[in-house]
Enzyme design. Sequence first.
Site, mmCIF file in Angstrom:
data_model
loop_
_atom_site.group_PDB
_atom_site.id
_atom_site.type_symbol
_atom_site.label_atom_id
_atom_site.label_comp_id
_atom_site.label_asym_id
_atom_site.label_seq_id
_atom_site.Cartn_x
_atom_site.Cartn_y
_atom_site.Cartn_z
ATOM 1 N N TYR A 1 35.665 55.747 37.732
ATOM 2 C CA TYR A 1 34.617 55.825 38.763
ATOM 3 C C TYR A 1 34.480 54.447 39.391
ATOM 4 O O TYR A 1 34.334 53.451 38.671
ATOM 5 C CB TYR A 1 33.295 56.250 38.125
ATOM 6 C CG TYR A 1 32.120 56.353 39.081
ATOM 7 C CD1 TYR A 1 31.112 55.389 39.080
ATOM 8 C CD2 TYR A 1 32.018 57.416 39.973
ATOM 9 C CE1 TYR A 1 30.033 55.477 39.948
ATOM 10 C CE2 TYR A 1 30.931 57.516 40.852
ATOM 11 C CZ TYR A 1 29.945 56.539 40.831
ATOM 12 O OH TYR A 1 28.878 56.628 41.690
ATOM 13 N N LYS B 1 26.634 45.067 38.188
ATOM 14 C CA LYS B 1 25.900 45.119 36.924
ATOM 15 C C LYS B 1 25.502 43.739 36.388
ATOM 16 O O LYS B 1 24.580 43.116 36.903
ATOM 17 C CB LYS B 1 26.708 45.953 35.916
ATOM 18 C CG LYS B 1 26.905 47.414 36.408
ATOM 19 C CD LYS B 1 27.708 48.232 35.435
ATOM 20 C CE LYS B 1 28.128 49.548 36.022
ATOM 21 N NZ LYS B 1 27.059 50.564 36.072
ATOM 22 N N ASP C 1 38.737 46.906 38.743
ATOM 23 C CA ASP C 1 37.313 47.196 38.951
ATOM 24 C C ASP C 1 36.587 46.750 37.687
ATOM 25 O O ASP C 1 36.566 47.456 36.690
ATOM 26 C CB ASP C 1 37.107 48.696 39.218
ATOM 27 C CG ASP C 1 35.630 49.038 39.304
ATOM 28 O OD1 ASP C 1 35.322 50.204 39.618
ATOM 29 O OD2 ASP C 1 34.793 48.153 39.046
HETATM 30 P P1 KE4 Z 1 27.137 50.997 41.645
HETATM 31 O O1 KE4 Z 1 27.380 51.335 43.116
HETATM 32 O O2 KE4 Z 1 26.516 52.163 40.892
HETATM 33 O O3 KE4 Z 1 26.377 49.698 41.455
HETATM 34 O O4 KE4 Z 1 28.564 50.726 40.973
HETATM 35 C C1 KE4 Z 1 29.560 51.710 41.054
HETATM 36 C C2 KE4 Z 1 30.547 51.509 39.927
HETATM 37 C C3 KE4 Z 1 31.779 50.956 40.220
HETATM 38 N N1 KE4 Z 1 32.692 50.738 39.244
HETATM 39 C C4 KE4 Z 1 32.422 51.052 37.956
HETATM 40 C C5 KE4 Z 1 33.467 50.800 36.901
HETATM 41 C C6 KE4 Z 1 31.175 51.625 37.600
HETATM 42 O O5 KE4 Z 1 30.934 51.961 36.310
HETATM 43 C C7 KE4 Z 1 30.215 51.849 38.596
HETATM 44 C C8 KE4 Z 1 28.864 52.485 38.304
HETATM 45 N N2 KE4 Z 1 28.671 52.950 36.983
HETATM 46 C C9 KE4 Z 1 27.730 54.029 36.799
HETATM 47 C C10 KE4 Z 1 27.629 54.330 35.305
HETATM 48 N N3 KE4 Z 1 28.772 55.010 34.829
HETATM 49 C C11 KE4 Z 1 26.407 53.731 37.414
HETATM 50 C C12 KE4 Z 1 25.275 54.625 36.974
HETATM 51 C C13 KE4 Z 1 24.804 55.496 38.121
HETATM 52 O O6 KE4 Z 1 25.659 56.048 38.868
HETATM 53 O O7 KE4 Z 1 23.562 55.655 38.214
#
Ligand code: KE4
Length: 432
Positions: free
Chosen positions: A146, A269, A241
């Site tokens: 993701y 994060k 990533d």
């Molecule tokens: P954000 O746009 O949610 O800040 O980041 C996206 C993203 C990009 N790359 C990786 C490896 C990530 O894990 C994420 C976001 N992670 C999720 C949890 N698995 C965020 C939680 C959510 O969607 O509320």
Amino acid sequence: MTNNISNSIALFARAQGSIPGGVNSPVRAFKSVGGTPLFIQLAAGAYLYDVDGNRYIDYIASWGPMILGHAYAPVVKAIQQYAEYSTSYGAPTQLEIEMAELIRSMTSNVDLIRMVSSGTEACMSAIRVARGYTGRNKILKFEGCYHGHADSFLVKAGSGVATFNIQTVPGVTAGVSADTLTCAYNDLDAVKKLAASHKGEIAAIIVEPVAGNMGCILPAPGFLEGLRKVCDEEGIIFIFDEVMTGFRLAKGGAQEKLGIDADLVTYGKVIGAGMPVGAFGGKKEIMQVVAPLGSVYQAGTLSGNPIAMIAGFTLLSELNCNPSLYEELDQKTAYLKKGLEKELEAWGHPFVINHFGSMLSIHFSEKPVNDFASASAANNALFAKFFHAMLNRGIYLPPSAFEAWFLNNALTTEDLDNTIKAAGESLAEIMK
Ligand code: KE4
């Protein structure tokens, strides 16, 4: 044994009237595990407190950012101080330079870095840079990984997309999806075949160097090295990533821990200490296509805003000056894993624990879990029962088998022992 969560139930019902599904991000809705999401009143150290006054040992850490625990004093103090200078200027500040220089000092191969406001923005910008730099259209991602909710990534994605088993996301056009190639994680042969059949077409391969969006999935020996080689041979931009792994696995993240340099790297994060921050950066030769230096346009009203910068800068500085924090956190995770393993072995049913640094996941599976297919084939209905049994014992796990546990350094040995004890009781309960 169930906690009183009547206020959460009432708030969740009320939230439905104004917010889609009652949440501002789908993974928070407890959809895959069932039940009512807890509404949090406050958090401190390793603990969350819900609106009914229940306390939970937190293994989400806001999905990664709270690596030194909630309301970490130096970060809170810095935010309070800087809030008095206004919350945003829309103009450059010295703080942004200091943040960029700090990150460059902590990582191996970031010459230039641009701040954004989320991991999604970081990843979508990195892809645009790769396409702008190479003049190619296609990207290759891995099933179950993701990279945020930008259209290009919502093809066989992990995290909430996997949790809700959304095969194709309405609103993502066929044209966009056609430019996203996918392979199973750890399947290097499939990558080589795709690269050969799309010679000169692939701008970037983007990968979670340690995957955390289908549970915690480790790269097979040689997998990332093989991707590096394919990218070198085919002129493809290699993107790590590191939104999850960056500044969590080590000061230099997965690049340092695994000894592999990507061409571009994305962060999120931890970099914001819980404030909205993402970043993308890498080699100058590539990053110099970014506007206003080059023509690959990327922008953001609140990119690098002072409150987010001082929060992230303060946390990263703590991590940078005290690398023993990583050893402590890794030791705590290893201690927890050992204790969980003991309880799971005594329980006597199939399980897998995947673990890397301070990331961990439990899968009720007879087979190793090393890609999205094997993560999906696990008994995730049993995970849902385990989740609630743990929650009722005051242990707050990620509400999906397709997520990773994130440990924070405020956890004490007593917290870990309580978690292990709760796991033993929960396992007995779910297999009655
Ligand atoms: P954000 O746009 O949610 O800040 O980041 C996206 C993203 C990009 N790359 C990786 C490896 C990530 O894990 C994420 C976001 N992670 C999720 C949890 N698995 C965020 C939680 C959510 O969607 O509320």
